[in-house]
Design an enzyme around this catalytic site. Structure first.
Site, PDB file in Angstrom:
ATOM      1  N   ASP A 142     -34.350  33.997-101.733  1.00  0.00           N
ATOM      2  CA  ASP A 142     -33.634  33.022-100.910  1.00  0.00           C
ATOM      3  C   ASP A 142     -34.619  32.132-100.160  1.00  0.00           C
ATOM      4  O   ASP A 142     -34.424  30.924-100.029  1.00  0.00           O
ATOM      5  CB  ASP A 142     -32.749  33.730 -99.876  1.00  0.00           C
ATOM      6  N   ALA A 143     -35.707  32.759 -99.667  1.00  0.00           N
ATOM      7  CA  ALA A 143     -36.680  32.006 -98.868  1.00  0.00           C
ATOM      8  C   ALA A 143     -37.348  30.938 -99.725  1.00  0.00           C
ATOM      9  O   ALA A 143     -37.533  29.793 -99.301  1.00  0.00           O
ATOM     10  CB  ALA A 143     -37.724  32.954 -98.302  1.00  0.00           C
ATOM     11  N   ASP A 171     -34.883  28.127-100.366  1.00  0.00           N
ATOM     12  CA  ASP A 171     -34.753  27.238 -99.204  1.00  0.00           C
ATOM     13  C   ASP A 171     -35.973  26.343 -99.060  1.00  0.00           C
ATOM     14  O   ASP A 171     -35.866  25.165 -98.741  1.00  0.00           O
ATOM     15  CB  ASP A 171     -34.584  28.058 -97.912  1.00  0.00           C
ATOM     16  N   SER A 229      -2.878  41.577 -92.336  1.00  0.00           N
ATOM     17  CA  SER A 229      -3.732  42.762 -92.289  1.00  0.00           C
ATOM     18  C   SER A 229      -3.000  43.844 -91.500  1.00  0.00           C
ATOM     19  O   SER A 229      -1.840  43.678 -91.155  1.00  0.00           O
ATOM     20  CB  SER A 229      -5.084  42.420 -91.696  1.00  0.00           C
ATOM     21  N   LEU A 230      -3.672  44.940 -91.234  1.00  0.00           N
ATOM     22  CA  LEU A 230      -3.009  46.077 -90.601  1.00  0.00           C
ATOM     23  C   LEU A 230      -3.647  46.408 -89.267  1.00  0.00           C
ATOM     24  O   LEU A 230      -4.868  46.287 -89.110  1.00  0.00           O
ATOM     25  CB  LEU A 230      -3.139  47.312 -91.503  1.00  0.00           C
ATOM     26  N   GLU A 259      -0.050  56.775 -97.632  1.00  0.00           N
ATOM     27  CA  GLU A 259      -0.790  56.538 -98.878  1.00  0.00           C
ATOM     28  C   GLU A 259      -2.222  56.162 -98.551  1.00  0.00           C
ATOM     29  O   GLU A 259      -2.497  55.675 -97.448  1.00  0.00           O
ATOM     30  CB  GLU A 259      -0.133  55.391 -99.659  1.00  0.00           C
ATOM     31  N   LYS A 302      -5.665  54.230 -98.031  1.00  0.00           N
ATOM     32  CA  LYS A 302      -6.050  52.839 -97.811  1.00  0.00           C
ATOM     33  C   LYS A 302      -7.255  52.578 -98.708  1.00  0.00           C
ATOM     34  O   LYS A 302      -8.333  53.139 -98.499  1.00  0.00           O
ATOM     35  CB  LYS A 302      -6.400  52.606 -96.347  1.00  0.00           C
ATOM     36  N   ASP A 349     -10.385  50.838-100.347  1.00  0.00           N
ATOM     37  CA  ASP A 349     -11.420  49.965 -99.807  1.00  0.00           C
ATOM     38  C   ASP A 349     -11.852  48.950-100.861  1.00  0.00           C
ATOM     39  O   ASP A 349     -12.858  49.114-101.532  1.00  0.00           O
ATOM     40  CB  ASP A 349     -12.607  50.816 -99.350  1.00  0.00           C
ATOM     41  N   ARG A 406      -6.538  36.888-100.762  1.00  0.00           N
ATOM     42  CA  ARG A 406      -5.868  36.732 -99.485  1.00  0.00           C
ATOM     43  C   ARG A 406      -6.318  35.488 -98.728  1.00  0.00           C
ATOM     44  O   ARG A 406      -5.526  34.828 -98.071  1.00  0.00           O
ATOM     45  CB  ARG A 406      -6.136  37.975 -98.637  1.00  0.00           C
ATOM     46  N   GLU A 429      -4.499  46.204-104.160  1.00  0.00           N
ATOM     47  CA  GLU A 429      -5.941  46.170-103.919  1.00  0.00           C
ATOM     48  C   GLU A 429      -6.715  46.206-105.232  1.00  0.00           C
ATOM     49  O   GLU A 429      -6.446  47.034-106.097  1.00  0.00           O
ATOM     50  CB  GLU A 429      -6.306  47.396-103.067  1.00  0.00           C
ATOM     51  N   TYR A 461       0.706  48.110-103.870  1.00  0.00           N
ATOM     52  CA  TYR A 461       1.249  48.832-102.715  1.00  0.00           C
ATOM     53  C   TYR A 461       2.191  47.998-101.860  1.00  0.00           C
ATOM     54  O   TYR A 461       2.689  48.457-100.853  1.00  0.00           O
ATOM     55  CB  TYR A 461       0.131  49.411-101.853  1.00  0.00           C
ATOM     56  N   LYS A 515       3.758  53.548 -93.439  1.00  0.00           N
ATOM     57  CA  LYS A 515       4.717  52.443 -93.420  1.00  0.00           C
ATOM     58  C   LYS A 515       6.118  52.976 -93.173  1.00  0.00           C
ATOM     59  O   LYS A 515       6.489  54.014 -93.746  1.00  0.00           O
ATOM     60  CB  LYS A 515       4.708  51.706 -94.768  1.00  0.00           C
ATOM     61  N   LYS A 533      -7.519  55.228 -89.714  1.00  0.00           N
ATOM     62  CA  LYS A 533      -8.847  55.155 -90.327  1.00  0.00           C
ATOM     63  C   LYS A 533      -9.547  56.514 -90.321  1.00  0.00           C
ATOM     64  O   LYS A 533      -9.342  57.326 -89.425  1.00  0.00           O
ATOM     65  CB  LYS A 533      -9.721  54.146 -89.574  1.00  0.00           C
ATOM     66  N   CYS A 535     -31.005  34.085 -67.364  1.00  0.00           N
ATOM     67  CA  CYS A 535     -30.623  33.814 -68.748  1.00  0.00           C
ATOM     68  C   CYS A 535     -31.881  33.578 -69.584  1.00  0.00           C
ATOM     69  O   CYS A 535     -32.704  32.732 -69.231  1.00  0.00           O
ATOM     70  CB  CYS A 535     -29.715  32.592 -68.789  1.00  0.00           C
ATOM     71  N   CYS A 583     -31.879  29.684 -70.754  1.00  0.00           N
ATOM     72  CA  CYS A 583     -32.001  28.495 -69.903  1.00  0.00           C
ATOM     73  C   CYS A 583     -32.613  28.805 -68.539  1.00  0.00           C
ATOM     74  O   CYS A 583     -32.855  27.884 -67.754  1.00  0.00           O
ATOM     75  CB  CYS A 583     -30.642  27.828 -69.720  1.00  0.00           C
ATOM     76  N   CYS A 612     -24.622  34.221 -67.677  1.00  0.00           N
ATOM     77  CA  CYS A 612     -25.474  33.095 -67.328  1.00  0.00           C
ATOM     78  C   CYS A 612     -24.632  32.093 -66.540  1.00  0.00           C
ATOM     79  O   CYS A 612     -23.506  31.792 -66.914  1.00  0.00           O
ATOM     80  CB  CYS A 612     -25.997  32.461 -68.610  1.00  0.00           C
ATOM     81  N   CYS A 637     -26.682  25.326 -70.159  1.00  0.00           N
ATOM     82  CA  CYS A 637     -27.378  26.352 -70.946  1.00  0.00           C
ATOM     83  C   CYS A 637     -27.239  26.032 -72.433  1.00  0.00           C
ATOM     84  O   CYS A 637     -26.132  25.953 -72.957  1.00  0.00           O
ATOM     85  CB  CYS A 637     -26.777  27.723 -70.649  1.00  0.00           C
TER      86      CYS A 637
HETATM   87  S1  IVH Z   1      -0.318  47.313 -96.827  1.00  0.00           S
HETATM   88  C1  IVH Z   1       1.647  43.829 -94.491  1.00  0.00           C
HETATM   89  N1  IVH Z   1      -1.389  49.336 -98.086  1.00  0.00           N
HETATM   90  O1  IVH Z   1      -5.998  46.897 -96.039  1.00  0.00           O
HETATM   91  C2  IVH Z   1       0.659  44.881 -94.810  1.00  0.00           C
HETATM   92  N2  IVH Z   1      -2.837  47.588 -97.367  1.00  0.00           N
HETATM   93  O2  IVH Z   1      -6.601  46.324 -93.262  1.00  0.00           O
HETATM   94  C3  IVH Z   1       0.128  44.805 -96.176  1.00  0.00           C
HETATM   95  N3  IVH Z   1      -5.175  47.912 -98.004  1.00  0.00           N
HETATM   96  O3  IVH Z   1      -5.226  43.495 -96.194  1.00  0.00           O
HETATM   97  C4  IVH Z   1      -0.959  45.747 -96.460  1.00  0.00           C
HETATM   98  N4  IVH Z   1      -4.901  49.822 -99.059  1.00  0.00           N
HETATM   99  O4  IVH Z   1      -6.144  44.611 -98.316  1.00  0.00           O
HETATM  100  C5  IVH Z   1      -1.611  48.167 -97.476  1.00  0.00           C
HETATM  101  N5  IVH Z   1      -2.177  51.159 -99.268  1.00  0.00           N
HETATM  102  C6  IVH Z   1      -2.403  50.004 -98.659  1.00  0.00           C
HETATM  103  C7  IVH Z   1      -3.693  49.435 -98.589  1.00  0.00           C
HETATM  104  C8  IVH Z   1      -3.865  48.225 -97.916  1.00  0.00           C
HETATM  105  C9  IVH Z   1      -5.764  48.884 -98.699  1.00  0.00           C
HETATM  106  C10 IVH Z   1      -5.877  46.747 -97.429  1.00  0.00           C
HETATM  107  C11 IVH Z   1      -5.213  45.414 -97.634  1.00  0.00           C
HETATM  108  C12 IVH Z   1      -5.003  44.862 -96.257  1.00  0.00           C
HETATM  109  C13 IVH Z   1      -6.008  45.623 -95.464  1.00  0.00           C
HETATM  110  C14 IVH Z   1      -5.631  45.692 -94.006  1.00  0.00           C
END
Ligand code: IVH
Length: 707
Positions: free
Chosen positions: A45-46, A49, A94-95, A127, A129, A131, A150, A185, A237, A301, A325, A430, A433, A448, A454
């Site tokens: 990268d360097a 650039d 998101s959640l 269920e 989550k 990744d 998204r 996902e 999901y 849910k 989590k 600070c 400044c 500050c 500043c």
């Molecule tokens: S439900 C309206 N279910 O987690 C809610 N999301 O942190 C719709 N994700 O943007 C999401 N596993 O990308 C749902 N079993 C699961 C999931 C899940 C992964 C992701 C999803 C969401 C993010 C939120």
């Protein structure tokens, strides 16, 4: 004679310069392809650039030799702007998070409180989550017609060509509603991830830090043949737009998606109690290491879709779901230094510079140290944390990372402390400044006092101003703002809008600057002009007023409607008293702290001058209340009082707002309608005195029942 490529630019002859520009165009073009298309960078990268800078500097000296295919006019990688945009018919959200069993109990409580239901009466699904990254697949008449990432939740990228290469994504489905958006996902299995990295290493290409990055990098590829060679998977999901319901329950809907041919997660369970949710959480946590793909928690849910519907959404997350989590990932490393960053509101934030360490698949070299008390080993009330152990440069420290949040320093190992390690002395001026940095009573943070004098605050304010949720000017990101500020081209937001006037023509042309060409300069000026028309809420958020976030800005915009009304009210308001102050505090969701901060800012001379100069450049758009077709209460101000028996106050309010009404806490001449339940007192009397129409809960339900 030396080669042109190693010569000082000042010493180049025009012929040499021309040859050198041709060479640089070739080298940089090839580097772009290698990096962005093939994911196999050939130069660092360097180095990239530095070549790009050399190219721009030669162009600045010989503007007439600038090539039509100049690398200066090419923005980053094609990936950034290579996909067409897709507006999601139904937003992708998101959640909210839960971190322990108590948070889960609170989630259930919130749900039931909102709906007015007894303990143990709401069933949930649980269920894993996954990744990875979310994807929305749109089917019409059973055929896959669109696939989108998204993005910011409202607008995503069209990744149809890539999604079609994923085996788990059916191209045709039978027996589905005419319109069906399936959401889920995209992820990569551990085995596929390792094989991919091995192949990349062999080919001398770039390897990925973790399966999530590999999945994201593969899905967001302009060349679908590359995506095809990288085995991605998909779990369904959730859903977006639908022409007919899939089921009456979440569990049923997931079964239906499975019948339609989608992969759904086999660890999905229906749970009648929060104890059952926690049991399923533990079971999934135990299975985690053997799943063969990354998960970072368990999602709960509400099962009944009619209840989900009633619960609805907060600004970015549903009320009916939560992500529980897994505990954070931990690692130990050396603290090499503590830097102090100065934020937009002047806050001095200590940042730990770490010897790079892998924390659960991600390399971490910076972490937050929160504030001076945290470093010293005490909390805001002076109570010891970490049993009072302080943190010093040179210490062996524990880093933790939970989900996407900024890594933190959790602990320190005193047995490994170097003999000469000194307690950290937090600066009282600070570092940017030199102004005094003071801690106000009750504030955990030292700030500050330089205000816009500043440079750090000014730059951070500018960065905030151009950020996505504020003015979102294409081509003007944090990096450009820093450069322009450093050169004195932009000192405050208003200056952005006079850039073309000052640097578009004549001697000081932007296009002659390093990194800019005629095309990119014009694109920037056009992008700036485009944002002269700005919705009031974005303007307010962009001002970067302390305590005023996105949600607060929207509330103010909706209440005051236009800039002139807002500005007049803030000028008139006296903190703590008077009609204008009370009207501001009466806005549901606006508290005294936010109100005082906004009024203060608008009444400070320097701030006000900067704001006025900015507004003079803009055409601030009035806040448009969402028009809800056929809603009898759209645009009306309503007040609820007394006991509601068929729904909770929170639900009544959310419902009224969804129908376009303004919900106020007090009755005034501006009130259009009072909904009074049993036990209504002074508000009902005041409404009667003012001649405000008053109805009961049944009357209200009848009024809105058609919708
Ligand atoms: S439900 C309206 N279910 O987690 C809610 N999301 O942190 C719709 N994700 O943007 C999401 N596993 O990308 C749902 N079993 C699961 C999931 C899940 C992964 C992701 C999803 C969401 C993010 C939120």
């Amino acid at each position: 004679m030396s080669e042109p490529q190693s010569k000082e630019i000042e010493a180049l002859t025009p012929q040499e310069a021309e040859a050198e520009l041709a060479r640089l165009s070739g080298v940089l073009g090839a580097a772009n392809t290698a990096y962005h298309r093939d994911d196999a960078p050939e130069i660092s990268d360097a180095e990239y650039d530095s070549l790009k800078r050399r190219n721009a500097a030669i162009e600045a000296r010989f503007p007439e030799l600038k090539r039509s295919d100049s690398p200066s006019d090419q923005v980053g990688g094609a990936v950034a702007d290579g996909f067409s945009k897709v507006t999601h018919e139904v937003r992708m959200l998101s959640l909210g998070n839960a971190f322990d069993d108590e948070d889960v109990a609170e989630f259930d409580e919130r749900v039931r409180k909102y709906l007015g239901l007894e303990p143990g009466t709401v069933a949930y699904t649980a269920e894993p989550k996954i990744d990875g990254l979310s994807l929305s697949l749109r089917y019409e008449g059973g055929a896959l017609v669109q696939a989108a990432t998204r993005g910011d939740g409202e607008i995503g990228e069209n990744v149809m060509a890539n999604a079609r290469t994923i085996e788990d994504v059916p191209h045709k489905i039978n027996g589905a509603p005419d319109v069906l958006e399936v959401r889920g996902e995209v992820y990569m299995s551990h085995a596929d991830f390792e094989a991919l990295n091995a192949r990349q290493t062999e080919a001398g290409g770039k390897t990925f830090a973790n399966p999530r990055n590999a999945a994201a990098g593969s899905l967001r590829q302009l060349d679908a043949s590359i995506t095809k060679a990288r085995p991605l998977r998909f779990f369904a999901y959730a859903w977006g737009a639908l022409s007919a319901p899939l089921s009456e329950t979440q569990f049923g809907a997931i079964e239906r998606l499975s019948e339609l041919g989608f992969q759904t997660n086999p660890l999905t369970r229906l749970c009648d109690t929060t104890d059952a949710l926690i049991a399923q959480y533990r079971a999934i946590e135990e299975a985690r290491a053997t799943l063969g793909y990354d998960i970072d928690g368990v999602v709960y849910k509400v099962n009944d879709l009619a209840l989900q519907q009633r619960l609805g959404f907060r600004s970015t997350t549903p009320r009916w779901a939560v992500a529980h989590k897994f505990p954070a990932e931990l690692a130990w490393t050396t603290l090499e230094g503590i830097d102090i960053q100065v934020g937009r509101t002047g806050a001095l934030s200590p940042v730990a510079r770490l010897h790079p360490v892998n924390v659960g698949g991600v390399m971490v070299s910076n972490a937050t140290l929160h504030n001076e008390d945290y470093i010293a080993g005490r909390d805001a009330k002076g109570q010891p944390i970490r049993e009072g152990r302080d943190i010093r440069v040179g210490d062996h420290v524990q880093v933790y990372r939970a989900g996407d949040v900024i890594p933190k320093i959790a602990d320190v190992d005193l047995s490994k402390r170097p003999k000469n390690a000194e307690p950290f002395v937090f600066p009282t001026v600070c570092p940017e400044c030199g102004s005094d940095a003071v801690r106000e009573e009750g504030d955990a943070v030292r700030r500050c006092t330089g205000g816009i004098v500043c440079p750090a605050q000014a730059v951070e304010k500018l960065k905030h101003f151009v950020s996505r949720a504020a003015f979102d000017i294409e081509g003007l990101g944090a990096k450009q703002v820093e450069q322009f500020y450093a050169d004195g081209w932009i000192k405050q937001p208003a200056d952005i809008f006079t850039l073309r006037e000052r640097y578009g023509t004549g001697l000081q042309q932007l296009k002659n600057r390093e990194g800019w060409g005629e095309k990119s300069a014009n694109n920037l000026f056009d992008a700036i002009d485009e944002k002269r028309q700005i919705p009031l809420a974005r303007l307010l958020f962009g001002l970067g007023i302390r305590h005023l976030g996105e949600a607060g800005s929207a509330l103010l915009a909706n209440h005051y409607g236009n800039w002139d009304t807002f500005e007049a009210a803030m000028t008139e308001a006296e903190i703590g008293a008077g009609e204008a102050w009370e009207a501001l505090n009466d806005i549901d969701g606006v508290g005294a702290v936010m109100a005082a901060s906004v009024v203060n800012t608008l009444q400070q001379d320097a701030e006000r001058a900067a704001i006025d100069a900015l507004v003079a450049q803009l055409d601030v758009q009035e806040a448009v209340r969402r028009v809800v077709e056929g809603s009898p209460v759209a645009g009306k101000t309503v007040v609820f009082t007394g006991t509601l028996e068929k729904m909770t106050r929170a639900e009544a309010k959310a419902r009224a707002e969804a129908l376009g009404a303004k919900v106020s806490g007090s009755v005034s001449a501006k009130t259009d309608l009072l909904i009074a339940g049993p036990g209504a007192g002074s508000k009902a009397k005041k409404a009667a005195d003012l001649g405000v129409e008053t109805i009961d809960e049944d009357g209200w339900l009848e009024l809105i029942s058609a919708l």
